[in-house]
Motif scaffolding. Structure first.
Motif, PDB file in Angstrom:
ATOM      1  N   GLN A 165       0.828  -1.200   0.000  1.00  0.00           N
ATOM      2  CA  GLN A 165       0.000   0.000   0.000  1.00  0.00           C
ATOM      3  C   GLN A 165       0.867   1.256   0.000  1.00  0.00           C
ATOM      4  OE1 GLN A 165      -3.270  -0.093  -0.340  1.00  0.00           O
ATOM      5  NE2 GLN A 165      -3.526   2.127  -0.287  1.00  0.00           N
ATOM      6  N   ALA A 166       1.991   1.205   0.720  1.00  0.00           N
ATOM      7  CA  ALA A 166       2.911   2.346   0.727  1.00  0.00           C
ATOM      8  C   ALA A 166       3.516   2.556  -0.664  1.00  0.00           C
ATOM      9  CB  ALA A 166       4.015   2.131   1.755  1.00  0.00           C
ATOM     10  N   ILE A 167       3.797   1.461  -1.365  1.00  0.00           N
ATOM     11  CA  ILE A 167       4.339   1.571  -2.731  1.00  0.00           C
ATOM     12  C   ILE A 167       3.285   2.164  -3.662  1.00  0.00           C
ATOM     13  CG2 ILE A 167       5.140   0.219  -4.718  1.00  0.00           C
ATOM     14  CD1 ILE A 167       6.529  -1.647  -2.744  1.00  0.00           C
ATOM     15  N   TYR A 168       2.029   1.812  -3.446  1.00  0.00           N
ATOM     16  CA  TYR A 168       0.949   2.434  -4.220  1.00  0.00           C
ATOM     17  C   TYR A 168       0.931   3.939  -3.977  1.00  0.00           C
ATOM     18  CZ  TYR A 168      -3.760   3.837  -5.561  1.00  0.00           C
ATOM     19  OH  TYR A 168      -4.828   4.487  -6.123  1.00  0.00           O
ATOM     20  N   MET A 169       1.085   4.359  -2.724  1.00  0.00           N
ATOM     21  CA  MET A 169       1.142   5.780  -2.407  1.00  0.00           C
ATOM     22  C   MET A 169       2.361   6.433  -3.047  1.00  0.00           C
ATOM     23  SD  MET A 169      -1.566   6.402  -0.638  1.00  0.00           S
ATOM     24  CE  MET A 169      -1.201   8.022   0.030  1.00  0.00           C
ATOM     25  N   ALA A 170       3.466   5.683  -3.104  1.00  0.00           N
ATOM     26  CA  ALA A 170       4.649   6.199  -3.784  1.00  0.00           C
ATOM     27  C   ALA A 170       4.364   6.401  -5.266  1.00  0.00           C
ATOM     28  CB  ALA A 170       5.824   5.241  -3.600  1.00  0.00           C
ATOM     29  N   GLY A 171       3.518   5.530  -5.832  1.00  0.00           N
ATOM     30  CA  GLY A 171       3.107   5.708  -7.218  1.00  0.00           C
ATOM     31  C   GLY A 171       2.346   7.008  -7.423  1.00  0.00           C
ATOM     32  N   LEU A 172       1.526   7.375  -6.450  1.00  0.00           N
ATOM     33  CA  LEU A 172       0.824   8.649  -6.517  1.00  0.00           C
ATOM     34  C   LEU A 172       1.815   9.812  -6.534  1.00  0.00           C
ATOM     35  CD1 LEU A 172      -2.056   7.974  -3.958  1.00  0.00           C
ATOM     36  CD2 LEU A 172      -2.290   8.160  -6.434  1.00  0.00           C
TER      37      LEU A 172
ATOM     38  N   ASN B   1      -2.452  18.318   5.558  1.00  0.00           N
ATOM     39  CA  ASN B   1      -3.777  17.756   5.300  1.00  0.00           C
ATOM     40  C   ASN B   1      -3.698  16.258   5.051  1.00  0.00           C
ATOM     41  OD1 ASN B   1      -5.564  19.924   5.550  1.00  0.00           O
ATOM     42  ND2 ASN B   1      -5.232  20.616   3.458  1.00  0.00           N
ATOM     43  N   SER B   2      -2.778  15.861   4.173  1.00  0.00           N
ATOM     44  CA  SER B   2      -2.627  14.449   3.845  1.00  0.00           C
ATOM     45  C   SER B   2      -2.124  13.655   5.046  1.00  0.00           C
ATOM     46  CB  SER B   2      -1.653  14.292   2.671  1.00  0.00           C
ATOM     47  OG  SER B   2      -1.477  12.937   2.335  1.00  0.00           O
ATOM     48  N   LEU B   3      -1.186  14.222   5.778  1.00  0.00           N
ATOM     49  CA  LEU B   3      -0.622  13.532   6.929  1.00  0.00           C
ATOM     50  C   LEU B   3      -1.696  13.209   7.961  1.00  0.00           C
ATOM     51  CD1 LEU B   3       2.217  12.688   8.103  1.00  0.00           C
ATOM     52  CD2 LEU B   3       2.113  14.803   9.412  1.00  0.00           C
ATOM     53  N   VAL B   4      -2.519  14.204   8.287  1.00  0.00           N
ATOM     54  CA  VAL B   4      -3.552  14.005   9.304  1.00  0.00           C
ATOM     55  C   VAL B   4      -4.695  13.147   8.767  1.00  0.00           C
ATOM     56  CG1 VAL B   4      -5.147  15.165  10.872  1.00  0.00           C
ATOM     57  CG2 VAL B   4      -2.936  16.193  10.375  1.00  0.00           C
ATOM     58  N   TYR B   5      -5.052  13.343   7.498  1.00  0.00           N
ATOM     59  CA  TYR B   5      -6.145  12.569   6.910  1.00  0.00           C
ATOM     60  C   TYR B   5      -5.854  11.071   6.979  1.00  0.00           C
ATOM     61  CZ  TYR B   5      -9.551  10.980   3.420  1.00  0.00           C
ATOM     62  OH  TYR B   5     -10.556  10.321   2.773  1.00  0.00           O
ATOM     63  N   TYR B   6      -4.676  10.680   6.507  1.00  0.00           N
ATOM     64  CA  TYR B   6      -4.344   9.259   6.524  1.00  0.00           C
ATOM     65  C   TYR B   6      -3.994   8.777   7.927  1.00  0.00           C
ATOM     66  CZ  TYR B   6      -4.430   9.310   1.453  1.00  0.00           C
ATOM     67  OH  TYR B   6      -4.841   9.428   0.148  1.00  0.00           O
TER      68      TYR B   6
ATOM     69  N   ILE C 157       2.727   8.642   2.464  1.00  0.00           N
ATOM     70  CA  ILE C 157       3.672   7.533   2.633  1.00  0.00           C
ATOM     71  C   ILE C 157       4.172   7.452   4.069  1.00  0.00           C
ATOM     72  CG2 ILE C 157       5.930   6.630   1.935  1.00  0.00           C
ATOM     73  CD1 ILE C 157       5.417   7.909  -0.826  1.00  0.00           C
ATOM     74  N   ILE C 158       4.457   8.601   4.689  1.00  0.00           N
ATOM     75  CA  ILE C 158       5.071   8.573   6.023  1.00  0.00           C
ATOM     76  C   ILE C 158       4.041   8.538   7.147  1.00  0.00           C
ATOM     77  CG2 ILE C 158       7.060   9.835   5.153  1.00  0.00           C
ATOM     78  CD1 ILE C 158       6.087  12.284   6.621  1.00  0.00           C
ATOM     79  N   ALA C 159       2.747   8.788   6.859  1.00  0.00           N
ATOM     80  CA  ALA C 159       1.734   8.777   7.923  1.00  0.00           C
ATOM     81  C   ALA C 159       1.724   7.462   8.699  1.00  0.00           C
ATOM     82  CB  ALA C 159       0.350   9.079   7.339  1.00  0.00           C
ATOM     83  N   PRO C 160       1.759   6.287   8.036  1.00  0.00           N
ATOM     84  CA  PRO C 160       1.790   5.035   8.810  1.00  0.00           C
ATOM     85  C   PRO C 160       3.049   4.897   9.661  1.00  0.00           C
ATOM     86  CG  PRO C 160       1.171   4.627   6.535  1.00  0.00           C
ATOM     87  CD  PRO C 160       1.667   6.040   6.593  1.00  0.00           C
TER      88      PRO C 160
ATOM     89  N   LEU D 123       5.280   5.296  16.059  1.00  0.00           N
ATOM     90  CA  LEU D 123       5.854   5.943  17.243  1.00  0.00           C
ATOM     91  C   LEU D 123       4.995   5.745  18.477  1.00  0.00           C
ATOM     92  CD1 LEU D 123       6.994   9.312  15.603  1.00  0.00           C
ATOM     93  CD2 LEU D 123       8.407   7.324  16.145  1.00  0.00           C
ATOM     94  N   ASP D 124       3.809   5.197  18.278  1.00  0.00           N
ATOM     95  CA  ASP D 124       2.897   4.935  19.396  1.00  0.00           C
ATOM     96  C   ASP D 124       3.526   4.013  20.434  1.00  0.00           C
ATOM     97  OD1 ASP D 124       0.580   2.837  20.387  1.00  0.00           O
ATOM     98  OD2 ASP D 124      -0.115   4.919  20.361  1.00  0.00           O
ATOM     99  N   LYS D 125       4.430   3.132  20.008  1.00  0.00           N
ATOM    100  CA  LYS D 125       5.024   2.195  20.956  1.00  0.00           C
ATOM    101  C   LYS D 125       5.958   2.890  21.939  1.00  0.00           C
ATOM    102  CE  LYS D 125       8.815   0.938  17.789  1.00  0.00           C
ATOM    103  NZ  LYS D 125       9.444  -0.160  17.041  1.00  0.00           N
ATOM    104  N   HIS D 126       6.458   4.095  21.577  1.00  0.00           N
ATOM    105  CA  HIS D 126       7.293   4.854  22.497  1.00  0.00           C
ATOM    106  C   HIS D 126       6.445   5.639  23.485  1.00  0.00           C
ATOM    107  CE1 HIS D 126      10.866   3.780  20.241  1.00  0.00           C
ATOM    108  NE2 HIS D 126      10.290   4.208  19.119  1.00  0.00           N
TER     109      HIS D 126
END
Length: 550
Positions: free
Chosen positions: A142-149, A345-350, A466-469, A474-477
């Protein structure tokens, strides 16, 4: 008259007449089916219950019950359920010895897995064994798909300015159809991922050029409405996908059904018009005039002949590049601020879309809610941009989305319902902000670099997607870190909005000097984009190709 009077021409043609309404209507189908491509993998890669294949014990004891087989060959975890990725090491014992002494040594699954297909007939997970040590590969795909975008924004943004909006949309549709259908028949997951990446590249070409084409065909007073209609159709598409995926539990069939409609939309070849603004910037005056005349006739309007005959010779304006957006102070400011706004916008949306899964509902109902939430959000943005203007509306939505995320950091996890409600409010605000930013960006950049400007903004949005996931990891910290990041970005973006110009009810700018507040001479367009080597020396008029502009 000059190109700066194109708004007057459009008023005579009809700013949102029958022609534009039909144009927006046929694009709605493309927006609807785009949701299938964007979110389809969520249902094709659903995780299903699984365990190690321990059929080895059946060789010696073919009549053993399934319950005994599991008890003897698979250890249990601390919760009392069977391990999904661990099995007892096979031994060459008879059943009585295994029952008497038991098995103590364990290892990773040796002979594959057994899946529970009672709910899902076939998924990417079951067919390509995307479990245990390979479970991250679905997310990576899915991240590679986003990279395609992202790649698509880099390619199709400038390409739309060079060859036109219409051909780029048609090329992108062809790629989405052919590679999307091809992905349904692959036998290797990495080939599937590569084909999906191409679909992502093409998707970006469709999204960017649709946005610009609508902005350049519709009058300023109706531009927001026309843009938001497409966004609402995309949200309805998300809801439709939930129903489609609920009824189709085979990933290959779902991929075919999701991709096939893009091929059916090839009637766009006959109906999709080019942008007359773009035609004029390229010196294709006759084509632009014919297109405007056809639109006026369809709108049952009479386009005065003097508007088409008042032509003057001007230097052909060179297509701008992304570099040109950073040469003028005002364009540089617009470019940097709008790119940042699209990014957050994209960061928070995803980011919120990943966390809102704490609804506790099944994935189909959750997807339905996600789509439903966006409809009032998108529609509401259409009204507030006209009431409060683009700048204030953009700022308020960013502030609301960011503030809600920061509040979530102070809510204990023992109150999941409160966290979920706040997250939905945040997604509501960010979805509205996303719609506003697309309207705003299309109006801020001049025609000769509009495609580049929107393309650059789209690139930053795709990077954020791509970086939102990764931020969620970082939730584990500390559980507050992701939401603190998601909250701080929009607030900064909301503050930066105040240094942007307002564009409500203003005609689109065609030249870069207009964005810089420089009046245009009727004799010669002192546009920095036609300066030789971008210095202070204007190219000799006799050396430049001439054309005509309205």
């Amino acid at each position: 008259m000059t190109m700066t009077d194109f708004g007057e021409i459009l008023k005579n043609v009809g700013e949102f007449g029958r022609f534009q309404k039909l144009f927006v209507f046929i694009l709605c189908f493309l927006h609807f089916f785009n949701a299938f491509h964007m979110f389809g993998q969520l249902f094709m890669a659903i995780s299903v219950p699984h365990r190690c294949n321990t059929s080895w014990i059946l060789e010696n004891s073919p009549n053993i019950t399934e319950e005994d087989q599991l008890n003897l060959t698979i250890p249990r975890n601390e919760h009392g359920s069977y391990e999904q990725c661990v099995m007892y090491t096979p031994v060459d014992w008879d059943l009585e010895s295994i029952q008497r002494y038991g098995l103590n040594d364990s290892e990773d699954c040796r002979n594959g897995w057994v899946y529970d297909t009672s709910q899902q007939k076939s998924t990417l997970v079951t067919e390509f064994n995307l479990v245990c040590h390979r479970k991250e590969e679905a997310d990576i795909s899915q991240a590679i798909y986003m990279a395609g975008l992202l790649i698509g924004a880099i390619i199709f943004g400038p390409l739309g300015d060079r060859i036109g909006r219409r051909p780029v949309i048609l090329i992108s549709m062809l790629l989405m159809f052919s590679f999307g259908m091809g992905a349904a028949f692959v036998t290797d997951f990495y080939v599937y991922t590569a084909l999906r990446c191409v679909v992502g590249i093409a998707m970006s070409g469709v999204l960017i050029n649709n946005l610009v084409l609508v902005a350049e065909w519709v009058g300023s007073s109706h531009r927001a409405c026309a843009t938001i209609i497409g966004h609402v159709c995309f949200a309805v598409g998300q809801m439709g996908l939930a129903g489609l995926a609920y009824g189709i539990r085979s990933w290959r069939l779902l991929q075919i059904v999701s991709s096939a409609p893009t091929g059916l939309l090839f009637f766009y070849i006959w109906f999709l018009p080019e942008s007359p603004r773009w035609l004029l910037t390229k010196g294709k005056n006759e084509k632009a005039k014919n297109l405007l005349q056809k639109a006026a006739t369809f709108n049952r309007r009479t386009l005065p002949e003097d508007l088409l005959t008042q032509l003057q010779e001007e230097k052909r304006i060179k297509s701008g590049s992304m570099v040109d957006m950073f040469r003028l102070p005002s364009l540089r400011r617009i470019t940097l601020v709008m790119s940042f706004i699209w990014f957050v916008n994209s960061l928070v949306y995803y980011g919120l879309s990943l966390n809102v899964g704490s609804f506790g509902l099944d994935i189909y109902l959750t997807q339905l809610i996600f789509g439903a939430v966006e409809i009032p959000s998108r529609l509401g943005s259409m009204f507030i941009v006209q009431i409060f203007g683009r700048k204030l509306s953009q700022s308020l939505c960013l502030f609301l989305g960011g503030t809600v995320c920061l509040i979530i950091t102070a809510i204990p996890r023992s109150l999941p319902v409160v966290v979920t409600v706040l997250a939905v409010i945040g997604k509501f605000a960010i979805a509205a902000s996303f719609s506003i930013s697309q309207i705003y960006a299309a109006e801020l950049f001049p025609t000769i670099i509009r495609q580049n400007g929107v393309g650059l903004c789209s690139m930053t949005a795709r990077v954020a997607g791509i970086i939102a996931p990764l931020i969620s990891l970082l939730d584990k910290h500390h559980p507050a870190i992701p939401m603190a990041i998601y909250g701080s970005g929009p607030i900064i973006g909301g503050l930066l909005c105040f240094i942007l110009p307002e564009t409500r009810n203003r005609d689109l700018q065609d030249h870069s000097h207009e964005a810089n507040g420089i009046p245009r001479s009727d004799n010669f367009p002192k546009d920095p984009l036609i300066y030789e080597n971008h210095d202070d020396k204007v190219v000799d008029p006799s050396q430049q190709q001439k054309t005509t502009h309205l």
